[in-house]
Each structure stands twice: as C-alpha cells, then as structure tokens.
Enzyme design. Structure first.
Site, PDB file in Angstrom:
ATOM      1  N   LYS A 126       0.869  -1.187   0.000  1.00 16.22           N
ATOM      2  CA  LYS A 126       0.000   0.000   0.000  1.00 16.22           C
ATOM      3  C   LYS A 126       0.896   1.223   0.000  1.00 16.22           C
ATOM      4  O   LYS A 126       2.028   1.165   0.490  1.00 16.22           O
ATOM      5  CB  LYS A 126      -0.897   0.027   1.253  1.00 16.22           C
ATOM      6  CG  LYS A 126      -2.146   0.841   1.073  1.00 16.22           C
ATOM      7  CD  LYS A 126      -3.212   0.035   0.332  1.00 16.22           C
ATOM      8  CE  LYS A 126      -4.437   0.838   0.022  1.00 16.22           C
ATOM      9  NZ  LYS A 126      -5.528  -0.059  -0.462  1.00 16.22           N
ATOM     10  N   ASP A 128      -7.093   4.087  -4.628  1.00 19.04           N
ATOM     11  CA  ASP A 128      -7.741   3.902  -3.321  1.00 19.04           C
ATOM     12  C   ASP A 128      -8.393   5.254  -3.031  1.00 19.04           C
ATOM     13  O   ASP A 128      -8.623   6.045  -3.961  1.00 19.04           O
ATOM     14  CB  ASP A 128      -6.724   3.486  -2.250  1.00 19.04           C
ATOM     15  CG  ASP A 128      -7.388   2.965  -0.971  1.00 19.04           C
ATOM     16  OD1 ASP A 128      -7.859   1.834  -0.951  1.00 19.04           O
ATOM     17  OD2 ASP A 128      -7.475   3.736   0.025  1.00 19.04           O
TER      18      ASP A 128
HETATM   19  P1  NDP Z   1     -13.108   7.270  -2.899  1.00 20.61           P
HETATM   20  O1  NDP Z   1     -12.085   8.298  -2.676  1.00 20.61           O
HETATM   21  O2  NDP Z   1     -13.675   7.090  -4.263  1.00 20.61           O
HETATM   22  O3  NDP Z   1     -14.345   7.500  -1.914  1.00 20.61           O
HETATM   23  C1  NDP Z   1     -14.182   7.514  -0.550  1.00 20.61           C
HETATM   24  C2  NDP Z   1     -15.505   7.805   0.119  1.00 20.61           C
HETATM   25  O4  NDP Z   1     -15.378   7.612   1.514  1.00 20.61           O
HETATM   26  C3  NDP Z   1     -15.966   9.240  -0.074  1.00 20.61           C
HETATM   27  O5  NDP Z   1     -17.366   9.283  -0.040  1.00 20.61           O
HETATM   28  C4  NDP Z   1     -15.359   9.917   1.132  1.00 20.61           C
HETATM   29  O6  NDP Z   1     -15.993  11.126   1.511  1.00 20.61           O
HETATM   30  C5  NDP Z   1     -15.525   8.871   2.206  1.00 20.61           C
HETATM   31  N1  NDP Z   1     -14.464   9.032   3.214  1.00 20.61           N
HETATM   32  C6  NDP Z   1     -13.134   8.953   3.001  1.00 20.61           C
HETATM   33  N2  NDP Z   1     -12.457   9.188   4.134  1.00 20.61           N
HETATM   34  C7  NDP Z   1     -13.388   9.438   5.064  1.00 20.61           C
HETATM   35  C8  NDP Z   1     -13.315   9.732   6.445  1.00 20.61           C
HETATM   36  N3  NDP Z   1     -12.129   9.838   7.072  1.00 20.61           N
HETATM   37  N4  NDP Z   1     -14.490   9.895   7.092  1.00 20.61           N
HETATM   38  C9  NDP Z   1     -15.684   9.781   6.445  1.00 20.61           C
HETATM   39  N5  NDP Z   1     -15.797   9.490   5.142  1.00 20.61           N
HETATM   40  C10 NDP Z   1     -14.676   9.325   4.463  1.00 20.61           C
HETATM   41  O7  NDP Z   1     -12.477   5.901  -2.364  1.00 20.61           O
HETATM   42  P2  NDP Z   1     -12.914   4.397  -2.653  1.00 20.61           P
HETATM   43  O8  NDP Z   1     -14.379   4.314  -2.873  1.00 20.61           O
HETATM   44  O9  NDP Z   1     -11.997   3.856  -3.675  1.00 20.61           O
HETATM   45  O10 NDP Z   1     -12.530   3.697  -1.272  1.00 20.61           O
HETATM   46  C11 NDP Z   1     -13.465   3.525  -0.209  1.00 20.61           C
HETATM   47  C12 NDP Z   1     -12.983   2.414   0.704  1.00 20.61           C
HETATM   48  O11 NDP Z   1     -12.883   1.192  -0.033  1.00 20.61           O
HETATM   49  C13 NDP Z   1     -11.601   2.617   1.330  1.00 20.61           C
HETATM   50  O12 NDP Z   1     -11.591   2.024   2.609  1.00 20.61           O
HETATM   51  C14 NDP Z   1     -10.684   1.833   0.413  1.00 20.61           C
HETATM   52  O13 NDP Z   1      -9.503   1.442   1.059  1.00 20.61           O
HETATM   53  C15 NDP Z   1     -11.583   0.647   0.103  1.00 20.61           C
HETATM   54  N6  NDP Z   1     -11.260  -0.126  -1.090  1.00 20.61           N
HETATM   55  C16 NDP Z   1     -11.163   0.476  -2.317  1.00 20.61           C
HETATM   56  C17 NDP Z   1     -10.905  -0.283  -3.433  1.00 20.61           C
HETATM   57  C18 NDP Z   1     -10.887   0.303  -4.796  1.00 20.61           C
HETATM   58  O14 NDP Z   1     -10.733  -0.462  -5.759  1.00 20.61           O
HETATM   59  N7  NDP Z   1     -11.053   1.602  -4.974  1.00 20.61           N
HETATM   60  C19 NDP Z   1     -10.656  -1.733  -3.331  1.00 20.61           C
HETATM   61  C20 NDP Z   1     -10.862  -2.271  -2.006  1.00 20.61           C
HETATM   62  C21 NDP Z   1     -11.127  -1.481  -0.943  1.00 20.61           C
HETATM   63  P3  NDP Z   1     -15.270  12.541   1.256  1.00 20.61           P
HETATM   64  O15 NDP Z   1     -15.395  12.799  -0.206  1.00 20.61           O
HETATM   65  O16 NDP Z   1     -16.017  13.502   2.095  1.00 20.61           O
HETATM   66  O17 NDP Z   1     -13.838  12.392   1.692  1.00 20.61           O
HETATM   67  O1  2IT Z   2      -7.729  -1.881  -1.081  1.00 19.51           O
HETATM   68  C1  2IT Z   2      -7.641  -2.340  -2.233  1.00 19.51           C
HETATM   69  O2  2IT Z   2      -7.752  -3.548  -2.458  1.00 19.51           O
HETATM   70  C2  2IT Z   2      -7.422  -1.397  -3.341  1.00 19.51           C
HETATM   71  N1  2IT Z   2      -7.401  -0.193  -3.096  1.00 19.51           N
HETATM   72  C3  2IT Z   2      -7.203  -1.901  -4.735  1.00 19.51           C
HETATM   73  C4  2IT Z   2      -5.875  -2.559  -4.898  1.00 19.51           C
HETATM   74  C5  2IT Z   2      -5.505  -2.902  -6.326  1.00 19.51           C
HETATM   75  O3  2IT Z   2      -4.332  -3.255  -6.512  1.00 19.51           O
HETATM   76  O4  2IT Z   2      -6.332  -2.848  -7.220  1.00 19.51           O
END
Ligand code: NDP
Ligand code: 2IT
Length: 445
Positions: free
Chosen positions: A126, A166
């Site tokens: 990460k 992420d």
């Molecule tokens: P984005 O940046 O697209 O969206 C994040 C969302 O979560 C936004 O709505 C954001 O609100 C909110 N958020 C972020 N930080 C906080 C906080 N500290 N408190 C409250 N709300 C918060 O990210 P993703 O959708 O890609 O990621 C969301 C989660 O999924 C994370 O935990 C990430 O690690 C996990 N994840 C992502 C993957 C991927 O492929 N993208 C794969 C696997 C897991 P705001 O805009 O107000 O910050």
């Molecule tokens: O938390 C996760 O699994 C991710 N943000 C995606 C990792 C990836 O290599 O696609």
C-alpha cells in the site's frame, strides 16, 4: 490464544505502539490464525508470524510541488512493500490528509491476505500521501502526481510492484501517475492498474470493488436462504466502491436508502437516485448534500457516523476504516440488519465485529468482500501481458466466479476449524494457508 501467537502479538504491540490501526489489523488476523498454530506447532520454527508482520521494505519520501499561486508545498509520500511471497507487491495508493505510516501498514498488511484470497499471483503493498486532492485544481493534482512519481518510479515495475487507486486516487490521478512513469522509464507497461481504457486499462475495473462486494454478499446470504430482492440497504460513502455497490445491489432488486461522505449522510426513502450521485461525485466532484438539489424531498444529516441509525436489512460500509463502531453495530442489530459486507478496508471496529458475530449477523470481512478490486487489477495485468483486451461480460464473469469462489473458500475454512459462520476466521485462515506455504517454500528471505 496459542502462546507463540500471543507472544508475537505482544512484541508487535510494543514495537509499533504508535501505530493503532496496524495493531488493530494485526490483532484480528493473529487472533484468527491462532487456531492454525494449535494444529501445526511445527510452523513456529519458521518464524512465519515475525516475518509476516514486518514489511519487506518501507519507502518514505518528500513530495514537493508548486500550487497555482506559485507557492511551494511539501507532502510526505510512502510505499509499504509488505510481502511478495505470492507475487509482485500489489495494492492501492491513498491520497488523504489522514494518511500516515500506521494507516498504510494496516492497509498493506490486509492486502497480503486479500490478494491471497483472490487466488491470483499478487503480493501485498500500500502507499500514498497526506496530500488532499479535494479543492485542488487539475493542474495542481497533476503537478503533485508527477512529483510523487518522480521518486516512486525507481521502486515499482510491472513485475516488482504494481500500485492502483484507493481513497482520493481515481482515474484522473492514475492517468497523471502513469503518464509520468512512462516519460521517466520510457516503457508502456502494466506498472499501475485502474488505467483508462484507451491506454491499457480493463473493462469492469471501475465497477469491480462494488460489484464484487455485492457478488460475495449475495453468495453469502444465498447460502443461508436469503437474497437481495426487496431488501433495504444502507451504503456508506459515495466514492468508487459505494457507487458501484449501490448499482449492483439495485440490479439484484434491493433498495439503497442512504449514502454519505465525510460531511454527512442523505436519506431517501424512495431509494437513492444513483444517476444524481454519479453526476455529483464523478462529474462535478461535489458533496453528497448537493443531492437535495436533485431531490428536495430527501434529507441530509450533517454527521456521517449516524448513517447506521437508518434501519436496513443489509449494511455495506464503503467509506473508510473504523467508520462503524460498537454502538452503531448495536443499533443495526436492534433494527433487524441480518448481513454486513465490508466494502471499505476495516470499516468495522474490533468491538463492532464481535457484536455482529455474537448476534449471528452474516458478516463478510473486507479482505474477502472487497477483494474484487484487486482481483480485477490482476485481470488487467493478465490482459496487458497477453496484449489482449477482454470484453466487459468476460471480465465481469471472471470477477463473479472469483467472488463466489472466495466465499466458498472462507466458508469451508471456517467449518474445517469448527468456526462455522465466522467468516473473519475463515478468511484469515484461508488466506494465511497459501501465504505460509509460499513463504516456507522460498526459505528465509
Ligand atoms: P473514494 O475516494 O472514491 O471515496 C471515498 C468515500 O469515503 C468518499 O465518499 C469519502 O468522503 C468517504 N471518506 C473517506 N475518508 C473518510 C473519512 N475519514 N471519514 C468519512 N468518510 C470518508 O475511495 P474508494 O471508494 O476507492 O474507497 C473507499 C474504501 O474502499 C476505502 O476504505 C478503500 O480502502 C476501500 N477499497 C477500495 C478499493 C478500490 O478499488 N477503490 C478496493 C478495495 C477497498 P469525502 O469525499 O467527504 O472524503
Ligand atoms: O484496497 C484495495 O484492495 C485497493 N485499493 C485496490 C488494490 C488494487 O491493486 O487494485
């Protein structure tokens, strides 16, 4: 707990006392796999847990850039290359002001297990920065990404370490990062995943984490006689994972009534209009409260943590770590929620997870439930290696097969250790089994 495992955990807590998120993630895993060491005491001599809880390499660097007013800004960049036993380091980059070593170590550690569960050849890593893309111009984001890559490029590579998105790192950021890597190295390779479709990306990668989450939860609830049809769902967050979790749950007949961002949550009893959310978040980079401009009959509450007070059958936390605490878990259980799927990484606290398991709620832990993103990243790498581009339906079918397979694997693992319905233990044990075999085979390295 097994005495060897307890001892490693105690040392880990002492050594990393300033890293609460890493300790939390490690505690959950070590408590789960304690059962394996009871069954296989011979594992102790390999020092597997000491090796597994220490990153192979941590890179920290200065990221200087110039803002639109000509002022020099300095952020901190990181890459935690945690474990490469199964394949090249693989995992996302997070750009958020809260980013620090503890958060990236917890995420990198989780990623080792998640990537193991995908069945594909990817190790765990990460990275990211305390840079906040919110409120920055495209040019500022580009200059930041270029400066970040000016250091990171020497540590990554298509067969070495393959970052992805992420929180705060989406299509725009991946594009700028990739463009600068290509300029520096003069190679158009699969060094990042989540690339745009015209330059080596894979169809379905955008949807993969959200869709994959719903595929896994669907398989979990189906195995116990339920379905998404007619169910009320609450999805926290409104970013990449949340949007596509909503889309797939709705396709399966559910109604998503609430979503959030860090400012608060919206409740729409008619079902949250996903086209409006996509326009606000994907096109305008706006705030979830703007939803009221589209649907004045909906409500906005300026406290994102209270989203769990909205009654639902299925809860899908898709925002960030520790967003769902013990009190929220109690409220969800009292309101009749029967299934929880972690779209985010570690959204439920250890105490909340315990409550769900005690209450018999079907609980799909993040390292299994959100593995669809990493899995589809590995499918993107496979397509790049083959110089081929697979159609949407083919990638989607592979993603679904992988998620169904993950559920069956963790279900089986939990039963084989006498822990039926505890998918936390099942996921950790199933993932660890493969990592342990790969590490032992490769000797002390
Ligand atoms: P984005 O940046 O697209 O969206 C994040 C969302 O979560 C936004 O709505 C954001 O609100 C909110 N958020 C972020 N930080 C906080 C906080 N500290 N408190 C409250 N709300 C918060 O990210 P993703 O959708 O890609 O990621 C969301 C989660 O999924 C994370 O935990 C990430 O690690 C996990 N994840 C992502 C993957 C991927 O492929 N993208 C794969 C696997 C897991 P705001 O805009 O107000 O910050
Ligand atoms: O938390 C996760 O699994 C991710 N943000 C995606 C990792 C990836 O290599 O696609």
């Amino acid at each position: 707990m097994n005495s060897y495992v307890a001892n490693v955990l105690e040392q880990l807590k002492k050594k990393n006392s300033d890293q609460p998120e890493f300790i939390q993630a490690a505690t959950e895993v070590l408590e789960s796999i304690s059962l394996v060491f009871d069954k296989h005491p011979e594992y102790e001599k390999y020092g597997l847990l000491e090796l597994l809880t220490e990153p192979e390499r941590v890179i920290m660097f200065r990221v200087p850039w110039v803002d639109d007013n000509g002022k020099v800004r300095v952020n901190r960049g990181y890459r935690v290359q945690f474990n490469s036993a199964i394949g090249p380091y693989k995992g996302g980059l997070r750009f958020h002001p809260s980013v620090n070593l503890s958060i990236l170590k917890f995420l990198g550690f989780e990623q080792i297990f998640k990537n193991s569960l995908t069945t594909l050849p990817i190790g765990g890593a990460k990275g990211g920065s305390d840079f906040d893309p919110k409120g920055k111009s495209d040019n500022e984001v580009m200059r930041f990404c270029q400066s970040f890559m000016a250091e990171l490029y020497r540590h990554i590579g298509a067969d070495t370490d393959v970052p992805a998105g992420d929180i705060g790192v989406g299509a725009r950021e991946i594009g700028y990062l990739f463009g600068y890597y290509k300029k520096l190295v003069n190679e158009h390779t699969a060094v990042l995943t989540g690339r745009g479709i015209p330059y080596g990306g894979s169809l379905v990668r955008t949807q993969a984490t959200g869709y994959g989450l719903v595929y896994l939860v669907d398989e979990m609830i189906k195995s116990r006689g339920y379905s998404f049809e007619g169910k009320t769902v609450v999805v926290s967050g409104s970013g990449n994972v949340a949007i596509y979790a909503h889309e797939k749950a709705t396709q399966l007949g559910a109604k998503v009534v609430a979503m959030s961002d860090s400012d608060g949550y919206i409740y729409d009893k008619n079902g949250v209009d996903l086209d409006a959310v996509k326009e606000i978040k994907e096109e305008k980079r706006g705030r979830i409260r703007d939803y009221l401009n589209y649907h004045p009959e909906a409500t906005f509450v300026a406290n994102c943590r209270d989203i769990w007070t909205i009654p639902c059958d299925i809860a899908l936390p898709c925002a960030t770590q520790n967003e769902l605490d013990e009190k929220s878990a109690e409220i969800l259980i009292k309101n009749g929620c029967f299934a929880v799927g972690e779209g985010a990484n570690m959204p439920a606290t250890l105490e909340a997870t315990k409550k769900f398991l005690e209450a018999g709620v079907l609980f799909a832990p993040g390292k299994a439930a959100n593995a669809g993103g990493a899995a589809t990243s590995a499918l993107e790498m496979a397509q790049s290696s083959q110089r081929l581009f697979w159609p949407f339906e083919e990638v989607d079918r592979k993603l679904k097969d992988i998620m169904v397979g993950i559920f069956r694997n963790i279900d089986e693992a939990s039963k084989s250790y006498g822990m039926k319905d505890n998918f936390v233990v099942g996921a950790n044990i199933a993932a660890f089994d493969k990592i342990a075999k790969a590490m032992i085979a490769q000797g002390v390295v």
